[in-house]
Design an enzyme around this catalytic site. Sequence first.
Site, PDB file in Angstrom:
ATOM      1  N   SER A  65       0.821  -1.217   0.000  1.00 52.00           N
ATOM      2  CA  SER A  65       0.000   0.000   0.000  1.00 52.00           C
ATOM      3  C   SER A  65       0.849   1.260   0.000  1.00 52.00           C
ATOM      4  CB  SER A  65      -0.908   0.019   1.228  1.00 52.00           C
ATOM      5  OG  SER A  65      -1.657  -1.165   1.319  1.00 52.00           O
TER       6      SER A  65
HETATM    7  N1  SAH Z   1      -1.047  -4.888   3.886  1.00 51.81           N
HETATM    8  C1  SAH Z   1      -0.237  -5.188   2.720  1.00 51.81           C
HETATM    9  C2  SAH Z   1      -0.894  -4.807   1.427  1.00 51.81           C
HETATM   10  C3  SAH Z   1      -1.854  -5.831   1.062  1.00 51.81           C
HETATM   11  S1  SAH Z   1      -2.352  -5.981  -0.607  1.00 51.81           S
HETATM   12  C4  SAH Z   1       1.129  -4.589   2.807  1.00 51.81           C
HETATM   13  O1  SAH Z   1       1.423  -3.884   3.764  1.00 51.81           O
HETATM   14  O2  SAH Z   1       1.926  -4.863   1.906  1.00 51.81           O
HETATM   15  C5  SAH Z   1      -3.737  -7.022  -0.270  1.00 51.81           C
HETATM   16  C6  SAH Z   1      -3.404  -8.428   0.133  1.00 51.81           C
HETATM   17  O3  SAH Z   1      -4.617  -9.046   0.510  1.00 51.81           O
HETATM   18  C7  SAH Z   1      -2.822  -9.269  -1.000  1.00 51.81           C
HETATM   19  O4  SAH Z   1      -1.616  -9.825  -0.596  1.00 51.81           O
HETATM   20  C8  SAH Z   1      -3.889 -10.331  -1.228  1.00 51.81           C
HETATM   21  O5  SAH Z   1      -3.363 -11.593  -1.593  1.00 51.81           O
HETATM   22  C9  SAH Z   1      -4.568 -10.391   0.118  1.00 51.81           C
HETATM   23  N2  SAH Z   1      -5.932 -10.925   0.112  1.00 51.81           N
HETATM   24  C10 SAH Z   1      -6.904 -10.774  -0.815  1.00 51.81           C
HETATM   25  N3  SAH Z   1      -8.014 -11.406  -0.439  1.00 51.81           N
HETATM   26  C11 SAH Z   1      -7.747 -11.996   0.768  1.00 51.81           C
HETATM   27  C12 SAH Z   1      -8.500 -12.792   1.673  1.00 51.81           C
HETATM   28  N4  SAH Z   1      -9.756 -13.161   1.430  1.00 51.81           N
HETATM   29  N5  SAH Z   1      -7.904 -13.196   2.809  1.00 51.81           N
HETATM   30  C13 SAH Z   1      -6.609 -12.848   3.098  1.00 51.81           C
HETATM   31  N6  SAH Z   1      -5.858 -12.098   2.272  1.00 51.81           N
HETATM   32  C14 SAH Z   1      -6.414 -11.671   1.126  1.00 51.81           C
END
Ligand code: SAH
Length: 253
Positions: free
Chosen positions: A103
Amino acid sequence: MQLFNWRKLLGSMTALGMLSFSSSGCAQDRVTADGEEEAEAIQLKYDRQNDQLVADLRGKGIVNEAVLKALRETPRHLFVPESIRDSSYEDNALPIGLKQTISQPYVVAYMTEVLQLAPGDRVLEVGTGSGYQAAILSKLVSKVYSIEILEPLAQRARLALDALSVDNVLIRVGDGYKGWPEQAPYDAIIVTAAPKEIPQALVNQLKEGGKMIVPVGKGDLQWLVLITRENGTTKEKQLIPVRFVPMVHGSEN
Ligand code: SAH
């Protein structure tokens, strides 16, 4: 500023495939010494860029000093693929592979600030991704439980957190829609992928008086929603427009 143990970090970076040293006889010491000098020069450069990033975040309205300090003390470049590492301290989201992103620092700071965390808090994160948001949270609360649906990302996040000796973040591979009921209730929940609607199972895992922040919507039409749980009822407040990757269901992978 010396932020962490260099030898340990270099060892971990090698394990992560970020650095590679040759290994023949006495050349090793020299190569290692050169490697350390170079790594320190790179770290100085990134330290300065991180100072500037944190100054920019102040300019954009982030006021919580503990949050700003946590960002200042977290080397974002360790959570970013090597090929784009020089962009680590720009205030942008960046690709981390498997169509996912780390993010934007402003959004990380904003979401963290809104939760008004206290040192003893236990926090659930959905969407570990790179592990960067979890690293920021780890400096502000006592325990972070983070769920990631894509195993390779969870593994890489674990290595990056280990390289920084972060020991109060637990990562689980699974579907975040279900939350992590065994450890509930949480003082705060942060969702970093966008569901189309607020997942009720997560709201149910929030403590009385707790706060949850979640980007809700699809495509370009997402808003950060702050949910507070008070006297058995929940309140919702729409904050700012954002753009997160979609939160997928277990069956979509
Ligand atoms: N917080 C992260 C950014 C996340 S991007 C950071 O600091 O880098 C969003 C993430 O959510 C991705 O890695 C994706 O694989 C995950 N994601 C999507 N759907 C999900 C779900 N149902 N359960 C857990 N993770 C999920």
